[in-house]
Design an enzyme around this catalytic site. Structure first.
Site, PDB file in Angstrom:
ATOM      1  N   ALA A   1     -50.708   1.963   3.504  1.00 47.77           N
ATOM      2  CA  ALA A   1     -52.047   2.362   3.059  1.00 47.77           C
ATOM      3  C   ALA A   1     -53.063   1.729   3.993  1.00 47.77           C
ATOM      4  O   ALA A   1     -53.019   0.520   4.249  1.00 47.77           O
ATOM      5  CB  ALA A   1     -52.300   1.910   1.623  1.00 47.77           C
TER       6      ALA A   1
ATOM      7  N   TYR B   1     -57.542   4.329   8.042  1.00 46.81           N
ATOM      8  CA  TYR B   1     -57.225   5.422   8.969  1.00 46.81           C
ATOM      9  C   TYR B   1     -56.144   4.969   9.945  1.00 46.81           C
ATOM     10  O   TYR B   1     -55.812   3.779  10.028  1.00 46.81           O
ATOM     11  CB  TYR B   1     -58.473   5.864   9.742  1.00 46.81           C
ATOM     12  CG  TYR B   1     -59.008   4.834  10.720  1.00 46.81           C
ATOM     13  CD1 TYR B   1     -58.802   4.969  12.095  1.00 46.81           C
ATOM     14  CD2 TYR B   1     -59.729   3.722  10.282  1.00 46.81           C
ATOM     15  CE1 TYR B   1     -59.287   4.023  12.990  1.00 46.81           C
ATOM     16  CE2 TYR B   1     -60.215   2.775  11.169  1.00 46.81           C
ATOM     17  CZ  TYR B   1     -59.995   2.929  12.526  1.00 46.81           C
ATOM     18  OH  TYR B   1     -60.470   1.992  13.404  1.00 46.81           O
ATOM     19  N   LEU B   2     -55.581   5.920  10.655  1.00 45.93           N
ATOM     20  CA  LEU B   2     -54.655   5.673  11.757  1.00 45.93           C
ATOM     21  C   LEU B   2     -55.349   6.115  13.030  1.00 45.93           C
ATOM     22  O   LEU B   2     -55.832   7.250  13.125  1.00 45.93           O
ATOM     23  CB  LEU B   2     -53.359   6.474  11.552  1.00 45.93           C
ATOM     24  CG  LEU B   2     -52.374   6.516  12.728  1.00 45.93           C
ATOM     25  CD1 LEU B   2     -51.740   5.145  12.954  1.00 45.93           C
ATOM     26  CD2 LEU B   2     -51.285   7.563  12.477  1.00 45.93           C
ATOM     27  N   GLY B   3     -55.420   5.220  14.002  1.00 45.69           N
ATOM     28  CA  GLY B   3     -56.083   5.545  15.259  1.00 45.69           C
ATOM     29  C   GLY B   3     -55.300   6.563  16.079  1.00 45.69           C
ATOM     30  O   GLY B   3     -54.207   6.999  15.703  1.00 45.69           O
ATOM     31  N   THR B   4     -55.859   6.917  17.252  1.00 44.70           N
ATOM     32  CA  THR B   4     -55.278   8.003  18.048  1.00 44.70           C
ATOM     33  C   THR B   4     -54.882   7.575  19.455  1.00 44.70           C
ATOM     34  O   THR B   4     -54.640   8.424  20.318  1.00 44.70           O
ATOM     35  CB  THR B   4     -56.276   9.171  18.144  1.00 44.70           C
ATOM     36  OG1 THR B   4     -57.506   8.694  18.737  1.00 44.70           O
ATOM     37  CG2 THR B   4     -56.578   9.758  16.770  1.00 44.70           C
ATOM     38  N   GLY B   5     -54.796   6.268  19.690  1.00 48.18           N
ATOM     39  CA  GLY B   5     -54.482   5.775  21.030  1.00 48.18           C
ATOM     40  C   GLY B   5     -52.987   5.602  21.279  1.00 48.18           C
ATOM     41  O   GLY B   5     -52.140   6.001  20.482  1.00 48.18           O
TER      42      GLY B   5
ATOM     43  N   HIS C   1     -59.991   2.012   0.963  1.00 46.35           N
ATOM     44  CA  HIS C   1     -60.136   0.863   1.867  1.00 46.35           C
ATOM     45  C   HIS C   1     -58.959  -0.109   1.783  1.00 46.35           C
ATOM     46  O   HIS C   1     -58.954  -1.137   2.453  1.00 46.35           O
ATOM     47  CB  HIS C   1     -61.447   0.138   1.538  1.00 46.35           C
ATOM     48  CG  HIS C   1     -61.964  -0.721   2.639  1.00 46.35           C
ATOM     49  ND1 HIS C   1     -62.091  -2.095   2.523  1.00 46.35           N
ATOM     50  CD2 HIS C   1     -62.383  -0.408   3.894  1.00 46.35           C
ATOM     51  CE1 HIS C   1     -62.587  -2.582   3.646  1.00 46.35           C
ATOM     52  NE2 HIS C   1     -62.771  -1.595   4.496  1.00 46.35           N
TER      53      HIS C   1
ATOM     54  N   LYS D   1     -55.506  -1.932   2.431  1.00 44.88           N
ATOM     55  CA  LYS D   1     -54.622  -2.093   3.583  1.00 44.88           C
ATOM     56  C   LYS D   1     -53.386  -2.861   3.128  1.00 44.88           C
ATOM     57  O   LYS D   1     -53.415  -4.090   2.970  1.00 44.88           O
ATOM     58  CB  LYS D   1     -55.319  -2.866   4.715  1.00 44.88           C
ATOM     59  CG  LYS D   1     -56.494  -2.098   5.354  1.00 44.88           C
ATOM     60  CD  LYS D   1     -57.775  -2.373   4.614  1.00 44.88           C
ATOM     61  CE  LYS D   1     -58.927  -1.543   5.135  1.00 44.88           C
ATOM     62  NZ  LYS D   1     -59.562  -2.101   6.289  1.00 44.88           N
TER      63      LYS D   1
ATOM     64  N   ASP E   1     -39.176  -1.642   2.836  1.00 46.84           N
ATOM     65  CA  ASP E   1     -38.112  -2.052   1.915  1.00 46.84           C
ATOM     66  C   ASP E   1     -38.674  -3.066   0.929  1.00 46.84           C
ATOM     67  O   ASP E   1     -39.564  -2.736   0.170  1.00 46.84           O
ATOM     68  CB  ASP E   1     -36.893  -2.576   2.681  1.00 46.84           C
ATOM     69  CG  ASP E   1     -36.172  -1.466   3.451  1.00 46.84           C
ATOM     70  OD1 ASP E   1     -36.438  -0.274   3.159  1.00 46.84           O
ATOM     71  OD2 ASP E   1     -35.371  -1.776   4.346  1.00 46.84           O
TER      72      ASP E   1
END
Length: 513
Positions: free
Chosen positions: A77, A80-84, A173, A175, A180
């Protein structure tokens, strides 16, 4: 025009406040913070299972190692997930692990669940969604991507606010990263800055199945009331679920509240039963103990010396547990106790400010200097946000001076060339102790957004173990070593000049950043 658009969030209607009953400290029990288990599940673990990570690189390497080693579940969670390139490496690790699970008999049941924020994860042509679609297309039965959309961004407001500012209304928000039975709690997102030169906090809880189950269920609950990403980059709600911005807002929030509270209450009930069972088995003459004694002594778990309490804050859904616990900790902190509190965005709620200024404990508050603020150098109106934080900081410092509390309440500014600052949480040192016995670590910033607008989660870690207390103390010291104490002269520096329009606008918009 940009300034007017930044004020657009003021059009959103206020969310009704659901007041929770007050909680008070319980003097009995193994430690003085057991009152928290009246609100949330209590997980007792061995301190050797807790590892404090110190750097973005260490955090990133642990993410990759844990993904590759996962056999049953990967749950992530983030905002966002970056794009690099670094983010693509993470996606590649997921692909590799999923591919192995298809071919290997050892982990055929591996499931991946990813929860992100809809607005932040959809920004731009290349975004979090486009990064994950290839995985959805290749492993449709094994991966779920949920995009939370705040119910407060709807109607005309949703149409008016531009992409860059729509996230001011409310976000996912949290994280938390589960692999497992291992859990990483942090304030860091899945983006290259957080893997290189953006300082945050991170703690790894190893071999903790009950805690991993809890956060898996929490992410599943939020995922169930979120939009589901499809292979063609469209989104849809689960069948029968109320839509977050097209459906009835009250009905949606009630369903969300029910789903999340089911997770919290069921885990709390399970842990209470486990606690009762353990308590009875620890007494002489217990049949359970005798039964265990006939088995190898190595099968017995050691007595816990550390307790984990998940603190959830989702004010849009009427859930404000983290707020209640934080306010109680600040209220009950004794004279000569020390609280080290850190936030990347110093914008405390009025309630938190009043408690800090009106209670007896000593406070050392660490915040970002303008140069290490994440918005430093940003284009347009966003570029003035560091100045707004300076203005808020100066106002608070002036109040401290007016009350002649400069010795008891000190501000420290984090400054490190080439870095930005995003660490949040607190460390509590009891009177007469050189080591902390409690820390809060997770996503909340102690500001208005964290309390009222966003979905947040952190954990309170309480420990009696000196080695773990030393780890937490070293973490605190390492962060504060990069800081300087704020004084009157701090605000006389040229880089602390705040333009008049920023001073005028800040009181109007401070609840949105």
């Amino acid at each position: 025009r940009s300034s007017w658009l930044l004020l657009a969030p003021l059009l959103t209607p206020p969310v009704p406040v659901i007041t929770a009953p007050p909680c008070s400290l319980c003097p009995e029990g193994a430690h003085r913070f057991q009152w928290i288990r009246n609100l949330v599940p209590e997980f007792g673990i061995c301190s050797s299972h807790v590892k404090v990570l110190s750097s973005p690189v260490e955090f990133y390497e642990h993410l990759k190692v844990q993904i590759k080693a996962a056999k049953q579940r990967v749950v992530m969670a983030s905002l966002y997930l970056g794009t690099g390139i670094l983010e693509q490496e993470l996606v590649d690790c997921l692909e590799e692990t999923l591919e192995k699970s298809l071919q290997a008999k050892s982990s055929p049941d591996l499931r991946v669940s990813i929860l992100l924020d809809y607005t932040r994860g959809s920004r731009g042509r290349k975004n979090s969604r486009t990064m994950l679609i290839p995985l959805l297309q290749r492993f449709p039965e094994k991966i779920r991507v949920s995009l939370f959309h705040t119910p407060n961004l709807r109607g005309l407001l949703r149409l008016l606010i531009p992409e860059r500012f729509n996230e001011t209304i409310g976000l996912q928000h949290i994280k938390v990263y589960v692999f497992d039975d291992n859990v990483i709690l942090s304030g860091a997102n899945l983006s290259d800055l957080y893997f290189t030169n953006r300082q945050d906090r991170y703690v790894l809880l190893q071999d903790s199945p009950e805690i991993a189950d809890f956060f898996t269920e929490l992410v599943d609950a939020i995922g169930d009331v979120s939009l589901q990403l499809q292979q063609d980059d469209t989104v849809q709600m689960m069948e029968g679920m109320v839509h977050p911005y097209q459906g009835d807002k009250v009905a949606y929030c009630e369903i969300a509240n029910r789903r999340v509270m089911e997770v919290i209450n069921s885990a709390r009930t399970r842990q209470e039963l486990l606690h009762t069972k353990t308590f009875h088995s620890s007494h002489p003459g217990s049949s359970l103990l005798s039964e265990q004694g006939s088995q190898a002594s190595g099968s017995l778990k050691p007595e816990p010396d550390t307790w984990i309490y998940p603190l959830i804050q989702m004010k849009p859904f009427g859930i404000q547990i983290d707020e209640m616990v934080t306010e109680t900790l600040l209220t009950e902190a004794e004279r000569d106790a020390r609280i080290y509190l850190t936030t990347g965005y110093f914008n405390l709620t009025q309630a938190y400010m009043d408690l800090i200024l009106g209670t007896r404990a000593e406070y050392r508050i660490l915040l970002a200097s303008p140069e290490v603020n994440g918005f430093f150098g940003a284009k347009g109106v966003a570029g003035a946000i560091p100045a707004a934080y300076v203005y808020i900081e100066h106002q608070f410092y002036s109040e401290v001076c007016y009350l002649q509390q400069q010795e008891r309440v000190q501000l420290h500014e984090y400054s490190r060339a080439g870095w930005t600052f995003h660490a949040k949480g607190l460390w509590l040192y009891l009177a007469g102790s050189d080591l902390p016995c409690l820390t809060l670590i997770g996503s909340p910033n102690f500001g208005y957004r964290s309390v009222h607008r966003d979905l947040e989660a952190q954990v309170a870690i309480v420990t009696e173990n000196k080695a773990l207390q030393q780890q937490l103390h070293q973490e605190q010291e390492q962060l504060y070593l990069c800081s300087g104490v704020v004084s009157t002269s701090t605000f006389e520096q040229p880089n602390r000049y705040v333009k008049l329009w920023v001073k005028l606008v800040t009181p109007l918009i401070k609840n949105f950043f």
